[in-house]
Design a protein around this motif. Structure first.
Motif, PDB file in Angstrom:
ATOM      1  N   THR B 253       3.289  10.010  -9.642  1.00  0.00           N
ATOM      2  CA  THR B 253       2.513   9.264 -10.645  1.00  0.00           C
ATOM      3  C   THR B 253       2.651   7.764 -10.414  1.00  0.00           C
ATOM      4  OG1 THR B 253       4.374   9.083 -12.164  1.00  0.00           O
ATOM      5  CG2 THR B 253       2.993  11.069 -12.353  1.00  0.00           C
ATOM      6  N   LEU B 254       1.862   7.018 -11.160  1.00  0.00           N
ATOM      7  CA  LEU B 254       1.971   5.559 -11.118  1.00  0.00           C
ATOM      8  C   LEU B 254       3.399   5.134 -11.458  1.00  0.00           C
ATOM      9  CD1 LEU B 254       0.634   2.763 -10.909  1.00  0.00           C
ATOM     10  CD2 LEU B 254      -0.058   2.997 -13.305  1.00  0.00           C
ATOM     11  N   GLY B 255       3.986   5.831 -12.430  1.00  0.00           N
ATOM     12  CA  GLY B 255       5.369   5.530 -12.812  1.00  0.00           C
ATOM     13  C   GLY B 255       6.348   5.753 -11.660  1.00  0.00           C
ATOM     14  N   ASN B 256       6.166   6.840 -10.909  1.00  0.00           N
ATOM     15  CA  ASN B 256       7.036   7.121  -9.751  1.00  0.00           C
ATOM     16  C   ASN B 256       6.954   5.987  -8.734  1.00  0.00           C
ATOM     17  OD1 ASN B 256       5.999  10.562  -9.902  1.00  0.00           O
ATOM     18  ND2 ASN B 256       7.914   9.681 -10.683  1.00  0.00           N
ATOM     19  N   LEU B 257       5.723   5.523  -8.503  1.00  0.00           N
ATOM     20  CA  LEU B 257       5.519   4.448  -7.523  1.00  0.00           C
ATOM     21  C   LEU B 257       6.252   3.183  -7.963  1.00  0.00           C
ATOM     22  CD1 LEU B 257       3.825   3.368  -4.976  1.00  0.00           C
ATOM     23  CD2 LEU B 257       2.288   2.438  -6.696  1.00  0.00           C
ATOM     24  N   LEU B 258       6.053   2.808  -9.232  1.00  0.00           N
ATOM     25  CA  LEU B 258       6.659   1.576  -9.721  1.00  0.00           C
ATOM     26  C   LEU B 258       8.180   1.671  -9.730  1.00  0.00           C
ATOM     27  CD1 LEU B 258       4.123   0.873 -12.546  1.00  0.00           C
ATOM     28  CD2 LEU B 258       4.584  -0.639 -10.611  1.00  0.00           C
ATOM     29  N   LYS B 259       8.676   2.844 -10.083  1.00  0.00           N
ATOM     30  CA  LYS B 259      10.123   3.034 -10.140  1.00  0.00           C
ATOM     31  C   LYS B 259      10.749   2.736  -8.782  1.00  0.00           C
ATOM     32  CE  LYS B 259      13.174   6.041 -12.693  1.00  0.00           C
ATOM     33  NZ  LYS B 259      13.281   7.298 -13.424  1.00  0.00           N
ATOM     34  N   GLU B 260      10.028   3.111  -7.738  1.00  0.00           N
ATOM     35  CA  GLU B 260      10.569   2.879  -6.402  1.00  0.00           C
ATOM     36  C   GLU B 260      10.306   1.454  -5.909  1.00  0.00           C
ATOM     37  OE1 GLU B 260      10.426   6.151  -3.831  1.00  0.00           O
ATOM     38  OE2 GLU B 260      10.368   4.928  -2.000  1.00  0.00           O
ATOM     39  N   MET B 261       9.125   0.914  -6.212  1.00  0.00           N
ATOM     40  CA  MET B 261       8.738  -0.376  -5.637  1.00  0.00           C
ATOM     41  C   MET B 261       9.114  -1.552  -6.529  1.00  0.00           C
ATOM     42  SD  MET B 261       7.276   0.537  -2.886  1.00  0.00           S
ATOM     43  CE  MET B 261       6.991   2.207  -2.305  1.00  0.00           C
ATOM     44  N   TYR B 262       9.121  -1.326  -7.833  1.00  0.00           N
ATOM     45  CA  TYR B 262       9.242  -2.460  -8.751  1.00  0.00           C
ATOM     46  C   TYR B 262       9.831  -1.968 -10.069  1.00  0.00           C
ATOM     47  CZ  TYR B 262       7.761  -7.033 -10.529  1.00  0.00           C
ATOM     48  OH  TYR B 262       7.738  -8.308 -11.021  1.00  0.00           O
ATOM     49  N   PRO B 263      11.089  -1.522 -10.036  1.00  0.00           N
ATOM     50  CA  PRO B 263      11.669  -0.843 -11.205  1.00  0.00           C
ATOM     51  C   PRO B 263      11.667  -1.669 -12.479  1.00  0.00           C
ATOM     52  CG  PRO B 263      13.308  -1.216  -9.484  1.00  0.00           C
ATOM     53  CD  PRO B 263      11.999  -1.566  -8.897  1.00  0.00           C
ATOM     54  N   THR B 264      11.749  -3.004 -12.358  1.00  0.00           N
ATOM     55  CA  THR B 264      11.794  -3.808 -13.588  1.00  0.00           C
ATOM     56  C   THR B 264      10.460  -3.788 -14.340  1.00  0.00           C
ATOM     57  OG1 THR B 264      11.391  -5.702 -12.170  1.00  0.00           O
ATOM     58  CG2 THR B 264      13.626  -5.426 -13.006  1.00  0.00           C
ATOM     59  N   ALA B 265       9.403  -3.308 -13.682  1.00  0.00           N
ATOM     60  CA  ALA B 265       8.104  -3.251 -14.364  1.00  0.00           C
ATOM     61  C   ALA B 265       8.069  -2.143 -15.405  1.00  0.00           C
ATOM     62  CB  ALA B 265       6.989  -3.044 -13.345  1.00  0.00           C
TER      63      ALA B 265
END
Lengths: 191, 314
Positions: B253-265
């Motif tokens: 999901t979008l959340g999975n992507l952000l968690k890996e690339m940009y966790p503070t988002a």
């Protein structure tokens, strides 16, 4: 297939070997680790440690080439790893008297033997692009045909069971087109 | 649904004219998600809404430009998915009327001191620099002192075309190892470009749908072409390899992507949200499958451009 795919780890290894040579030849290459934005932007409470980026490393070299006697051009070269194409990519910019050269001026400094070859293959041409780590305008040679011209070289090396430094071999092909000569000494030493 | 409505409110507050499409894109997707089945017709509407997204913009001439008489501002609806230098011929003509030819160099644009990179899609520039501000978007036009160190030159539309095609090729290298784009003919490439240049949705998508195909058994592309931008950073964007499907076979999901690339988002439980994650002016649910986003919310250049911006404090 896998013969021509350059993994990021191999890219790093190849660059390390080039750097070792460069230190002896003193031709100015250095390894620049660009810190990840993640760390830079995060609050102190949420720093996750150094985040390792696919393409956060670049080999940099600056060399000065005299053009005729009147004008000195300073070139700055960066070798980056493209995770999309799994190849190295050459970025460069050029200055004279403190101002940066236009695309047209860069083209005119390319030797006619090369410019014919470059212009005949539109995908392999010089364009101005944003440096993906610095966000500044650079010129670059498009990487999408790299695999094509590297394949025969790597094949021969494999057939003769010879070790080959992908990045060095690649650089010796693309570098001279844009004024970057790779001294023969790089290839006469043992890896 | 509740989360969706909240997003819509945020978007409505920001956009006073019914031009930004966030509301309907989000609404449609939430229907698909909650209904448990996706309808082709609805998804096609999403593509249309993304394509026809417009930003009302006011162009003002930079005060330091030499003019023969005062320059009136110029208003335009900018297509989110296009490029500044591709859709501003009228702006240039308008200001040239009050200027002498010798005072005119290459045109460039600036928003509140930031030179605008024409090679990013217009919607990305707006989301990144001007989200949560009052519309119309106020852009300053310059004809002097081109910022060589910040902006790429754009001497002609062929430069935009080359940039656009090079993005499509890179995206296809990630999605299909370049197989689809290499199998296309030159006229097919031209069709993609002409579709964008002339704002022809059907012409563009008749070809672009080939770039969106994937083997059913694989459940998605090889990698998702994405870029994550953030306003306050020297680094222009984050771009890495990321697969749409996890090794266990679950949809990322979008959340999975952000968690890996940009966790503070991603906000921690119980903490106030510090960042907005914006695509085409909306905040998609973090549970949205990445493959679906890539197929429907990518720009015509085939990249999913994601902006991470600070949550407004007011």
């Amino acid at each position: 297939m896998s013969l021509c795919v350059l993994e990021e780890e191999t890219f790093r290894h190849c660059c390390r070997l080039i750097l070792q040579q460069s230190e002896q030849l003193r031709d100015g290459w250095s390894w620049e680790s660009v810190q990840s934005v993640l760390v830079a932007s995060a609050g102190a409470d949420s720093i996750q440690g150094d985040i390792d980026d696919e393409d956060d490393d670049a080999d940099e070299g600056v060399c000065t080439v005299s053009e005729g006697s009147s004008q000195v051009l300073q070139y700055e070269y960066h070798i980056l790893y493209s995770c999309s194409y799994s190849t190295p990519v050459l970025y460069f910019r050029a200055f004279t008297l403190g101002r940066s050269l236009s695309l047209q001026e860069v083209w005119s400094s390319v030797h006619s033997n090369f410019s014919f070859r470059l212009q005949n293959s539109p995908l392999n041409t010089i364009t101005q692009q944003e440096h993906p780590l610095l966000g500044q305008p650079f010129f670059m040679l498009h990487p999408c045909r790299t695999e094509e011209f590297m394949r025969p070289v790597l094949q021969v090396a494999q057939d003769h069971n010879r070790p080959v430094n992908y990045v060095l071999t690649w650089l010796s092909v693309v570098g001279p087109m844009v004024g970057l000569d790779v001294p023969l000494k790089y290839t006469t030493s043992h890896y | 649904m509740v989360a969706c409505l909240l997003c819509c409110v945020v978007d409505n507050r920001k956009v006073s004219l019914p031009l930004d499409l966030g509301v309907c894109v989000l609404g449609i997707y939430s229907l698909c998600a909650t209904g448990g089945r996706s309808s082709m017709a609805d998804d096609k509407d999403v593509l249309r809404d993304v394509w026809f997204g417009r930003i009302p913009t006011c162009f003002t001439l930079n005060q330091d430009e030499v003019t023969e008489r005062e320059a009136e501002p110029y208003y335009l609806l900018l297509p989110r998915v296009s490029y500044l230098t591709l859709v501003t011929d009228k702006v240039k003509k308008h200001f040239l009327k009050v200027m002498k030819a010798e005072d005119v160099e290459e045109m460039w644009f600036e928003y509140e001191g930031t030179p605008l990179k024409w090679h990013y899609p217009i919607g990305v520039l707006f989301d990144l620099h001007a989200s949560n501000t009052v519309l119309p978007w106020s852009i300053t036009v310059h004809f002097k002192n081109f910022p060589d160190r910040d902006l790429l030159h754009c001497p002609s539309n062929s430069v935009i075309e080359a940039h656009f095609m090079s993005s499509i090729k890179e995206a296809d290298a990630l999605k299909h190892k370049s197989q689809v784009v290499n199998d296309m003919q030159k006229k097919d490439h031209k069709q993609l470009w002409m579709g964008l240049q002339n704002d022809k949705f059907d012409q563009f998508w008749a070809m672009n749908r080939k770039l969106m195909e994937y083997p059913t058994e694989e459940g998605g592309f090889r990698y998702i072409p994405f870029r994550i931008y953030q306003a306050m950073s020297d680094r222009p964007f984050i771009q890495k390899l990321f697969r749409p499907i996890s090794p266990e076979g679950n949809a990322h999901t979008l959340g999975n992507l952000l968690k890996e690339m940009y966790p503070t988002a991603i906000p921690n439980d119980g903490e106030p949200k510090r960042y907005q994650v914006v695509i085409h002016g909306i905040e998609p649910l973090l549970e949205t499958p990445l493959q679906w986003l890539s197929e429907h919310l990518s720009h015509p250049d085939n990249f999913l451009h994601i902006c991470v911006i600070p949550t407004p404090t007011d």
